[in-house]
Design a protein around this motif. Structure first.
Motif, PDB file in Angstrom:
ATOM      1  N   LEU A   1       0.716  -1.110   0.039  1.00  0.00           N
ATOM      2  CA  LEU A   1       0.264  -0.016   0.173  1.00  0.00           C
ATOM      3  C   LEU A   1       0.978   1.218   0.196  1.00  0.00           C
ATOM      4  O   LEU A   1       0.330   2.368  -0.345  1.00  0.00           O
ATOM      5  N   TYR A   2       2.093   1.150   0.728  1.00  0.00           N
ATOM      6  CA  TYR A   2       2.796   2.352   0.928  1.00  0.00           C
ATOM      7  C   TYR A   2       4.115   2.249   0.553  1.00  0.00           C
ATOM      8  O   TYR A   2       4.588   1.233   0.177  1.00  0.00           O
TER       9      TYR A   2
ATOM     10  N   HIS B   1      -3.163   7.253  -3.749  1.00  0.00           N
ATOM     11  CA  HIS B   1      -4.388   6.390  -4.557  1.00  0.00           C
ATOM     12  C   HIS B   1      -5.489   7.159  -4.693  1.00  0.00           C
ATOM     13  O   HIS B   1      -6.639   7.059  -5.122  1.00  0.00           O
ATOM     14  N   ASN B   2      -5.502   8.589  -4.063  1.00  0.00           N
ATOM     15  CA  ASN B   2      -6.855   9.457  -3.965  1.00  0.00           C
ATOM     16  C   ASN B   2      -6.571  10.346  -5.195  1.00  0.00           C
ATOM     17  O   ASN B   2      -7.475  11.301  -5.326  1.00  0.00           O
TER      18      ASN B   2
ATOM     19  N   PRO C   1      -4.441   6.891   2.298  1.00  0.00           N
ATOM     20  CA  PRO C   1      -3.888   6.772   1.043  1.00  0.00           C
ATOM     21  C   PRO C   1      -2.393   6.834   0.821  1.00  0.00           C
ATOM     22  O   PRO C   1      -1.787   7.325   1.827  1.00  0.00           O
TER      23      PRO C   1
ATOM     24  N   THR D   1       1.157   5.527  -2.160  1.00  0.00           N
ATOM     25  CA  THR D   1       1.679   5.633  -3.457  1.00  0.00           C
ATOM     26  C   THR D   1       1.947   4.097  -4.150  1.00  0.00           C
ATOM     27  O   THR D   1       2.528   4.033  -5.111  1.00  0.00           O
TER      28      THR D   1
ATOM     29  N   TYR E   1      -0.797  -1.163  -4.743  1.00  0.00           N
ATOM     30  CA  TYR E   1      -2.231  -1.576  -4.489  1.00  0.00           C
ATOM     31  C   TYR E   1      -2.950  -0.642  -3.618  1.00  0.00           C
ATOM     32  O   TYR E   1      -2.045  -0.092  -2.859  1.00  0.00           O
ATOM     33  N   GLU E   2      -4.231  -0.413  -3.907  1.00  0.00           N
ATOM     34  CA  GLU E   2      -4.836   0.434  -2.842  1.00  0.00           C
ATOM     35  C   GLU E   2      -6.016  -0.187  -2.217  1.00  0.00           C
ATOM     36  O   GLU E   2      -6.378  -1.329  -2.753  1.00  0.00           O
ATOM     37  N   TYR E   3      -6.176   0.262  -0.936  1.00  0.00           N
ATOM     38  CA  TYR E   3      -7.178  -0.230  -0.181  1.00  0.00           C
ATOM     39  C   TYR E   3      -8.647  -0.210  -0.683  1.00  0.00           C
ATOM     40  O   TYR E   3      -8.992   0.884  -0.845  1.00  0.00           O
ATOM     41  N   THR E   4      -9.147  -1.274  -0.950  1.00  0.00           N
ATOM     42  CA  THR E   4     -10.619  -1.136  -1.417  1.00  0.00           C
ATOM     43  C   THR E   4     -11.490  -1.600  -0.371  1.00  0.00           C
ATOM     44  O   THR E   4     -12.589  -0.921  -0.105  1.00  0.00           O
TER      45      THR E   4
ATOM     46  N   PHE F   1      -3.169  -0.447  -8.472  1.00  0.00           N
ATOM     47  CA  PHE F   1      -3.087   0.923  -8.687  1.00  0.00           C
ATOM     48  C   PHE F   1      -3.019   1.162 -10.017  1.00  0.00           C
ATOM     49  O   PHE F   1      -1.854   1.001 -10.450  1.00  0.00           O
TER      50      PHE F   1
ATOM     51  N   TRP G   1       0.187   3.714 -10.707  1.00  0.00           N
ATOM     52  CA  TRP G   1       1.608   3.642 -10.032  1.00  0.00           C
ATOM     53  C   TRP G   1       2.678   3.903 -10.892  1.00  0.00           C
ATOM     54  O   TRP G   1       2.489   3.497 -12.037  1.00  0.00           O
TER      55      TRP G   1
END
Length: 539
Positions: free
Chosen positions: A96-97, A137-138, A209, A211, A214-217, A225, A228
Motif C-alpha cells: 500500500l505504501y 491512491h486518492n 492513501p 503511493t 495496490y490501493e485499499y478497497t 493501482f 502506480w
C-alpha cells in the motif's frame, strides 16, 4: 533476504522455538520491545503444530484462485502505517505504501520516493529532492509538503517511536524539496526515513492513501493501482485478497490452504506456528538485538573488567544453531554483522575464548580466594573480596530468550560465577528494569537502522537501565552518527567496558507459496525502483 529452498515438513523442527512480548510499553517502543512483533503474541494455549481442520478451511472461488494473491490480515491491528504493530500486517503495508528511502539487506539507504539527497558540511541539514509524477491512491500528486506532514505525524507513533528525536525541523521549500535539520550531525539520516508517506491531513484515516502498487478497497481486498509510477510489482494480480485471521495459527492455516501466498513471521516468536506444506522460505535480516545488560550500581558488576570478561564465555554460534534455529546472526558488537559499521577483526577480538575469559578475570583481580568454588572479586572501597554472584532477569513470555539466558547463566556458573536466572512476566520485568531491581538482565531491542546506541547512554535514554548513562559514551554515539567509521571506537569501548554484551541479531522468515514469486528482496519492506542504466554505470 536470502532464498532457501525448504523441504516438506522442515519447518516442523522450529515448532519448539518461541519469542517474546514487548519489553517496554511507551512511546519509544521502536527502540525497546519489538513492537512490530506484538501482533504475533498469543498467550492462549493451543497446539501450534496441529494440521488445519476442514471446519476452518475458507472457501475460495475459481476466480480468486486464478487471479488473486492472498495475504493474511489480523484485523484487530488495522492497517494504519504508523500505528500498526503487527509484523504480519506490515507485509500488507508494503503493497500500500512507499517511503522516501528503504534500508537494504546491507543496511544502506536506497531512494524510493526520494530521487536524490545531500548533506550539509556540518551534517545537520539533509536536503531531499522527491521524484516527480508520483500519485497517491486518492489522485493527488506527491508533494514535499506531504512528506513533511508524514514524517511529523510518525514522530512518537506506536511503531516509529522516537527515532526522529534529534530532528529539529522538517520543511518543504517547494513541491519537490524537503529540508530536514537535526540537533546533531548525521552522515546518513535517510536510514531513519523508511517511513510510509501519506497525503497531507490524512493521518486520522483508518487506512490513509498511499503511493504503492495496490490501493485499499475494503477489509477483504486490495486493488491494483493503475497510476502506480513503477512497472514491476511482487505480483501482477489485479487484486489481492485479504483473509481475516486473529492468530499466527490462523494465518498459517490460510497459507496451507493456499488462500494466503506470503507470510512474514518471527520463527522465535511466542506465537510462531510451524508450516507443513510445500513452500519457499526466505530470510529477512533485522535490527533486533539480544544482549546482556548490567546494573553498574551493583558492587560486583560495577567492575568493568569483570563485565567485559563475560563476552568471552558466550558460545554465540551454538546458541544461534541450537536455540534460535538458525534464525539469527551471532554478534559480538552492537550492530548487525551485515552492516558497514561491523568491524569483523574487532568483533573476533571479543569472541568466545576460554583463555581470554580467564585472562580478563585475572586482570580484574577475580579468583576463588576462599576455595569454595565460587570466584571472588576484591573491592577496594570495601577492603575485602565478595563472591561473584547475582540474579539475571529475563522476560518469561519468550521461551527462546529464556533458553538463551539460561544457557549463558549455565556457562558462567560452570566457570565459577554463582548466578540465578529469574523469569518475570512482562509487567514485572519492565518494572524491575525501570527501578534497577536486577544485577544482570537479558534483553531484546529493535535498534534503528543506523544502530544508534545513544538511548543506552543518555541520561533520559529509553534503554538506560542500571545507571548506564555516560557522557563519554554519548559523545562516541554522536561521532558514530556523524561518520559510521567512528563506530569502531564506540564498539570497542562498549565491549572493553562491558556496558552491554551483544549476543545475536534476529532474522525473520518469509514463507511464500512455491513458484508464486521470484524474489521478494526488492519488495519487502518497501518497493525498490529498478536501477536505470545511468545508475548502473555510476555504481
Amino acid at each position: 533476504m536470502k532464498r532457501v529452498i525448504a523441504l516438506l515438513l522442515a519447518a516442523a523442527l522450529l515448532a519448539a522455538l518461541c519469542g517474546c512480548t514487548a519489553e517496554r510499553m511507551q512511546s519509544v517502543r521502536e527502540l525497546f520491545g519489538i513492537s512490530e512483533q506484538a501482533a504475533e503474541e498469543d498467550t492462549s494455549a493451543q497446539d501450534e503444530t496441529a494440521q488445519p481442520s476442514a471446519q476452518t478451511a475458507p472457501v475460495s472461488t475459481d476466480e480468486d484462485a486464478q487471479s488473486t494473491f492472498g495475504l493474511g490480515y489480523q484485523t484487530q491491528f488495522g492497517l494504519h502505517p504508523y500505528a500498526c504493530t503487527s509484523l504480519n500486517n506490515r507485509a500488507i503495508l508494503s503493497f500500500l505504501y512507499e517511503s522516501l528511502f528503504v534500508v537494504d539487506g546491507s543496511f544502506r539507504a536506497q531512494g524510493v520516493l526520494a530521487e536524490s539527497w545531500s548533506v550539509s558540511d556540518d551534517g545537520m541539514t539533509t536536503t531531499i529532492t522527491l521524484r516527480s509524477g508520483v500519485k497517491f491512491h486518492n489522485g493527488r500528486t506527491l508533494r514535499a509538503q506531504d512528506a513533511a506532514y508524514s514524517l511529523n505525524s510518525a514522530m512518537g507513533s506506536a511503531y516509529y517511536g522516537d527515532r526522529l528525536r534529534n530532528v529539529s525541523s522538517i520543511t518543504a521549500t517547494d513541491t519537490r524539496t524537503l529540508v530536514i535539520t537535526t540537533l546533531v550531525s548525521y552522515e546518513c539520516l535517510p536510514l531513519l526515513l523508511d517511513i510510509p508517506i501519506i497525503p497531507e491531513n490524512t493521518a486520522d484515516s483508518a487506512v490513509p492513501p498511499g503511493t504503492g502498487p495496490y490501493e485499499y478497497t475494503s477489509a477483504t481486498r486490495l486493488s491494483r493501482f493503475s497510476d502506480w509510477w513503477q512497472d514491476t510489482a511482487l505480483t501482477d494480480a489485479p487484486y489481492i485478497t485479504l483473509h481475516a485471521a486473529e492468530t499466527s495459527v490462523d494465518v498459517r492455516d490460510q497459507f496451507e490452504y493456499t488462500n494466503v501466498n506470503l507470510v512474514l513471521t518471527d520463527p522465535n516468536s511466542t506465537a510462531y506456528a510451524s508450516f507443513h506444506n510445500d513452500y519457499e522460505l526466505w530470510t529477512a535480516n533485522t535490527t533486533v538485538m539480544q544482549y546482556i545488560g548490567y546494573n553498574i550500581n551493583n558492587k560486583v558488576f560495577s567492575n568493568y573488567g569483570l563485565r567485559s570478561s563475560i563476552t568471552y564465555a558466550i558460545d554465540r554460534e551454538t546458541i544461534v544453531t541450537e536455540l534460535a534455529g538458525g534464525f539469527a546472526l551471532p554478534a559480538t558488537l552492537p550492530a548487525s554483522p551485515l552492516a558497514e559499521q561491523y568491524d569483523v577483526r574487532l568483533a573476533n577480538s571479543f569472541d568466545y575464548s576460554q583463555s581470554d575469559f580467564e585472562a580478563h578475570l585475572e586482570s580484574a583481580s577475580v579468583e576463588d580466594m576462599d576455595g569454595d568454588g565460587v570466584l571472588d572479586l576484591y573491592v577496594a572501597s570495601l577492603g575485602y573480596a565478595i563472591p561473584v554472584e547475582g540474579t539475571m532477569i529475563v522476560c518469561a513470555g519468550s521461551y527462546q530468550r529464556v533458553q538463551t539466558a539460561q544457557r549463558i547463566v549455565d556457562a558462567l556458573n560452570s566457570r565459577g560465577f554463582k548466578l540465578t536466572l529469574q523469569t518475570l512476566d512482562e509487567a514485572e520485568y519492565r518494572t524491575a528494569l525501570q527501578n534497577g531491581n536486577f544485577d544482570l538482565y537479558f534483553g531484546e531491542v529493535r535498534l534503528s537502522a543506523n544502530f544508534d546506541l545513544s538511548p543506552f547512554f543518555s541520561i533520559y535514554g529509553s534503554l538506560n537501565f542500571g545507571g548506564l548513562s555516560d557522557s563519554t559514551m554519548l559523545n562516541l554515539c554522536e561521532l558514530a552518527l556523524t561518520n559510521n567509521g567512528n563506530a569502531y571506537s564506540l564498539h570497542k569501548r562498549v565491549c572493553e567496558r562491558g556496558y552491554i554484551t551483544p549476543v545475536l541479531f534476529k532474522v525473520n522468515a518469509l514463507y511464500t507459496t512455491r513458484g508464486m514469486v521470484a524474489d521478494p528482496t526488492q519488495y519487502l519492506d518497501w518497493y525498490i525502483p529498478p536501477l536505470t542504466s545511468a545508475d548502473e554505470t555510476e555504481g
